[in-house]
Each structure stands twice: as structure tokens, then as C-alpha cells.
Enzyme design. Structure first.
Site, mmCIF file in Angstrom:
data_model
loop_
_atom_site.group_PDB
_atom_site.id
_atom_site.type_symbol
_atom_site.label_atom_id
_atom_site.label_comp_id
_atom_site.label_asym_id
_atom_site.label_seq_id
_atom_site.Cartn_x
_atom_site.Cartn_y
_atom_site.Cartn_z
ATOM 1 N N VAL A 17 -0.805 -5.346 5.905
ATOM 2 C CA VAL A 17 -2.055 -5.710 6.574
ATOM 3 C C VAL A 17 -2.107 -7.159 6.816
ATOM 4 O O VAL A 17 -2.207 -7.314 8.324
ATOM 5 C CB VAL A 17 -3.226 -5.417 5.606
ATOM 6 C CG1 VAL A 17 -4.734 -5.701 6.241
ATOM 7 C CG2 VAL A 17 -3.380 -3.898 5.297
ATOM 8 N N ASP A 35 1.558 -16.510 1.284
ATOM 9 C CA ASP A 35 1.799 -15.515 0.205
ATOM 10 C C ASP A 35 2.777 -16.283 -1.084
ATOM 11 O O ASP A 35 3.367 -17.055 -0.958
ATOM 12 C CB ASP A 35 2.730 -14.413 0.751
ATOM 13 C CG ASP A 35 2.738 -13.055 0.007
ATOM 14 O OD1 ASP A 35 2.231 -12.122 0.553
ATOM 15 O OD2 ASP A 35 3.347 -12.943 -0.871
ATOM 16 N N THR A 86 -5.469 -3.851 -3.286
ATOM 17 C CA THR A 86 -6.530 -3.443 -4.335
ATOM 18 C C THR A 86 -6.103 -2.050 -4.968
ATOM 19 O O THR A 86 -6.421 -0.949 -4.486
ATOM 20 C CB THR A 86 -8.058 -3.231 -3.813
ATOM 21 O OG1 THR A 86 -7.902 -2.691 -2.508
ATOM 22 C CG2 THR A 86 -8.546 -4.688 -3.524
ATOM 23 N N THR A 121 -9.763 -3.372 0.763
ATOM 24 C CA THR A 121 -10.597 -2.186 0.515
ATOM 25 C C THR A 121 -11.175 -2.373 -0.880
ATOM 26 O O THR A 121 -10.324 -2.422 -2.018
ATOM 27 C CB THR A 121 -9.860 -1.019 0.517
ATOM 28 O OG1 THR A 121 -9.337 -0.800 2.030
ATOM 29 C CG2 THR A 121 -10.901 0.268 0.305
ATOM 30 N N CYS A 261 -3.942 3.667 0.028
ATOM 31 C CA CYS A 261 -5.413 3.909 0.693
ATOM 32 C C CYS A 261 -5.931 5.577 0.211
ATOM 33 O O CYS A 261 -6.798 5.369 -0.847
ATOM 34 C CB CYS A 261 -5.343 3.948 2.359
ATOM 35 S SG CYS A 261 -5.046 2.258 3.074
ATOM 36 N N ARG A 332 4.488 2.402 -2.158
ATOM 37 C CA ARG A 332 3.222 2.086 -3.233
ATOM 38 C C ARG A 332 2.494 3.645 -3.252
ATOM 39 O O ARG A 332 2.155 4.076 -2.436
ATOM 40 C CB ARG A 332 2.008 1.002 -2.478
ATOM 41 C CG ARG A 332 2.801 -0.159 -2.395
ATOM 42 C CD ARG A 332 1.676 -1.216 -1.834
ATOM 43 N NE ARG A 332 1.700 -0.753 -0.326
ATOM 44 C CZ ARG A 332 0.746 -1.364 0.599
ATOM 45 N NH1 ARG A 332 -0.307 -2.246 -0.271
ATOM 46 N NH2 ARG A 332 0.867 -1.149 1.653
#
Length: 425
Positions: A17, A35, A86, A121, A261, A332
């Protein structure tokens, strides 16, 4: 209008992202891509993005973008954009640790008049109830007097080269009407598809979390239908293609539902709902179906092997794909690992091949040693778990060449016709 000479942006978190966003802002504004992973920063400075979301050529385009892991690089910034992951924990509860740590980092350099925009999110209320208090505590400043907040949920689709950050409509929101307008103008300056300004941060948070909850439920329905049709001896894809001739039938497909997601966001919403005394039923039911698909596919493969009189204990099975989706290195929350673990529970030997995934990452994340070159005539079952174009281009005949004389070819992703494989989900 924004004063570009006085707009200094920091993008916190340079994953799938954050990096594309930093690249776009860096074409117009002084931008720091920050980062804590120093190896990631060095790779970006060297001109390569391991996630493949930004090409080496695109990394060269921004004139005002620098990459840094040094906290001091944030001190001159006045707009902070948080794009950290998240995730959920082992108990399916939201894990806000990356978000809280990012807020603590920003709090150390936050100044009067600064704006902190979250893209990660979350459940409705998280920005103002969980993140803002951290910013206040660390900075000593007062929310909506000394500093302000915004929310603009990410809509990145990893591996998608058509729908990019600038070509997807961006939802925006701010903690005051004036800040909402500033946040909206900021994103409008780089988003060619335009923006949608929500009335509040909570509305924007809720909009994001239901986008993927809706998709999750639709896929869960198709997965359940696939289980029903399988018992009836009906090919699911043929049913979906027939139903799809109606103009308003939604084109969802069965499969493993992972990623950062769809397989995660519904738990953020249900967590908040339960905390308020409401027990969501449909959302959690869909999650149970999708979370159980690895187990279901493993059992179907074993049944198919038994139908061909293949000895299960000690059998060799090849799983093609570990990424959570096709043509993407992102592993992920990949549900392929559920399939692998279930197969191992039947005492079979499992090899995994994925040309898109880093072997080091596969080992570090899941303890999986990737097979770079599967042997021919070696496997009792071959499972197409991810629809990478590499596997499509190999063709079903070449894939069958990896199997023993008697073997099962199971296609989860429907990349081949029914006649070319033994079973499809």
C-alpha cells in the site's frame, strides 16, 4: 488549493500500500518513504521493489521522494500517512500493534498544525478511539486543536496492473470539515479517478471494512454451493457460467480465501460489533466456511486418491502455489498453508512450488521449503492451488507429466477445463 512548497509528506510503512502511494506523492511533493525495515529501505534505494507493485522504472520517476529508516527524516514533515498492516492474531482478534507503534513513532515528531492520515483497514472508531490518544500521549498535543486526523482507506489490489492507486476512486475523511477538505484536495492531486469525501472518519472506516466483508460473504456462498454441487456430481463452474448469463448475476468463484484483506477485515467489524453487545451471525458464518476450505479441499483430494486406489500414507503430493493470489508474491494470510497442513495430517509428503514467492520468506513465515524444480513422474497428486500464469502456460499435459502413472490432478482455481483435470473444486 494546496501549497505544494509547504506540503511535506511522510508515508509510514512501505509495503504493497505505502510504496505506490509514496511514489505518486513523490512526483509532486517533498515525500519521505519511511519504514523500520532497513533491508527494505536499502532495496528501494537500490531501485527494486520485492513486492513487484512498483517496477524498477517507476521507482526512478519521483523527483522528490527519499527513502529512510531514520526517525529524524520525519521531523520536517507536516502530513503523515500511515499505511502499516492491520492483521489478526491467532484468536481472530484485531492486532493493532503495528498501528499503535506507527502512531507512537509519529507522536515523537508531531508538531502544531500537522495532519495524520490513516489508510490501514480498521473497525469504525479505531482512528479516533485507539490511534489519536496515542498521538496525544506521546506528543503532548491536543487533538483538533494542535493537530488533526484524516482517514483514506487503501484500495490496493496486489498484482493488479490495471487497477492502480491513481485509477481507483479514493474515499477521504477528516476530523473537522476544514481538514476533510484538505485531505480530499491532497488525494485529488494524485488520484485521476477522483475522490469521495465521506461525512466523517467513522463512515470512511466503515465503508472500507464492509467492502471486503461483502466479497468474503459472496465467496462463502459460492464455496458452500460448490460443496453442495460436488455431492450432486455437478460441475460448479458450469453452473456459475450458466447462471452468469443473467445480467445481474455476480461473477464470484469458489476457492481459498486468504490475503491481508478479505480473510482479515471481517474480523475487525465483528470484533467491534461484539464489543458493543451485538453478535453478528451471517458474517461469522461466512468466515467459518471460508476458513474451512483448506480442510475441505484436502479431504476431497484424499478421497480422489482413494478412488484411484492410491496408498495415502507416504504418498507424494505437489501443491502448486503458496501466494494468496495469482501472479503476486504476497503470502500474507495465505490459506494454501491450511491445505498443506491438512494434507500432512494424512501422513503424506508435500512438496510446494511457487515461482513468484521468495524461498526465504516462505521458510520464515510458514516453515515451507519451496521446490524450485519438481520431479517428473514423481507425484500421486498434483493440486493447482494458485492460478499463476506460469502454471497456465505449462498446460495440463505438462503438469500431468509431474505425476506418476496413476495420479490425481485437482484444480482449485479452474484454470483448466473439466476434461483436462480429474477434479475441480
Amino acid at each position: 488549493m494546496l501549497d505544494k512548497s509547504d506540503t511535506r509528506i511522510a508515508v509510514i510503512g512501505l509495503g504493497y500500500v505505502g510504496l505506490p502511494l509514496a511514489v505518486e506523492f513523490g512526483k509532486q511533493y517533498s515525500t519521505v518513504g519511511f519504514d523500520i525495515n532497513e533491508q527494505r529501505i536499502q532495496a528501494l534505494k537500490d531501485g527494486h521493489d520485492a513486492t513487484l507493485e512498483v517496477s524498477d522504472e517507476e521507482l526512478k520517476e519521483p523527483q522528490w521522494l527519499e527513502f529512510s529508516a531514520d526517525l529524524k527524516s520525519l521531523e520536517r514533515c507536516n502530513i503523515y500517512i500511515v499505511t502499516v498492516p492491520t492483521p489478526i492474531d491467532d484468536y481472530k482478534r484485531p492486532d493493532l500493534t503495528p498501528l499503535i507503534k506507527a502512531s507512537e513513532t509519529i507522536g515523537k515528531t508531531l508538531k502544531r498544525g500537522d495532519i495524520v492520515i490513516y489508510e490501514s483497514t480498521v473497525y469504525p472508531g479505531a482512528t479516533e478511539e485507539d490511534c489519536v490518544p496515542v498521538l496525544e500521549r506521546v506528543s503532548g498535543l491536543t487533538f483538533n486543536q494542535d493537530f488533526f486526523a484524516g482517514y483514506s482507506p487503501e484500495r490496493i489490489n496486489p498484482g493488479d496492473k490495471e487497477h492502480r492507486v491513481t485509477t481507483i476512486t479514493k474515499v477521504t475523511a477528516g476530523s473537522t470539515p476544514e481538514i476533510a477538505e484538505q485531505v480530499d484536495q491532497l488525494y485529488k492531486s494524485i488520484i485521476t479517478a477522483g475522490t469521495h469525501k465521506a461525512s466523517s472518519i467513522k463512515v470512511a472506516e466503515a465503508a472500507k471494512v464492509i467492502e471486503n466483508t461483502q466479497r468474503d460473504l459472496n465467496i462463502a456462498l459460492i464455496n458452500e454451493l460448490a460443496m453442495i454441487f460436488n455431492r450432486m456430481g455437478i460441475d460448479t463452474l458450469e453452473v456459475l457460467e450458466a447462471a452468469g448469463t443473467k445480467w445481474n448475476f455476480l461473477p464470484f468463484r469458489p476457492g481459498l480465501v486468504g490475503g491481508h484483506c478479505i480473510g482479515v477485515d471481517p474480523y475487525y467489524l465483528t470484533h467491534k460489533a461484539q464489543a458493543m453487545g451485538f453478535h453478528p451471525e451471517i458474517i461469522l458464518s461466512g468466515r467459518r466456511i471460508n476458513d474451512g476450505m483448506g480442510r475441505y479441499v484436502a479431504s476431497e483430494v484424499i478421497k480422489a486418491m482413494l478412488d484411484k486406489c492410491i496408498q495415502i500414507k507416504g504418498a507424494k503430493v505437489l501443491v502448486l502455489g503458496l501466494a494468496f493470489k495469482e501472479n503476486c508474491p504476497d503470502i500474507r494470510n495465505s490459506k494454501v498453508i491450511d491445505l498443506i497442513n491438512e494434507l500432512k495430517g494424512y501422513h503424506v509428503d508435500v512438496d510446494v512450488c511457487d515461482p513468484w514467492v521468495s524461498p526465504d520468506e516462505a521458510m520464515s513465515e510458514y516453515g515451507v521449503s519451496l521446490s524450485s524444480q519438481p520431479e517428473r513422474d514423481a507425484y500421486d497428486a498434483i493440486i493447482i492451488a494458485v492460478g499463476h500464469r506460469d502454471f497456465v502456460e505449462m498446460g495440463s499435459a505438462s503438469l500431468r507429466g509431474l505425476g506418476k502413472q496413476t495420479h490425481v490432478l485437482y484444480d482449485i482455481k479452474h484454470i483448466f477445463s473439466r476434461e483436462e483435470v480429474d477434479f475441480r473444486i
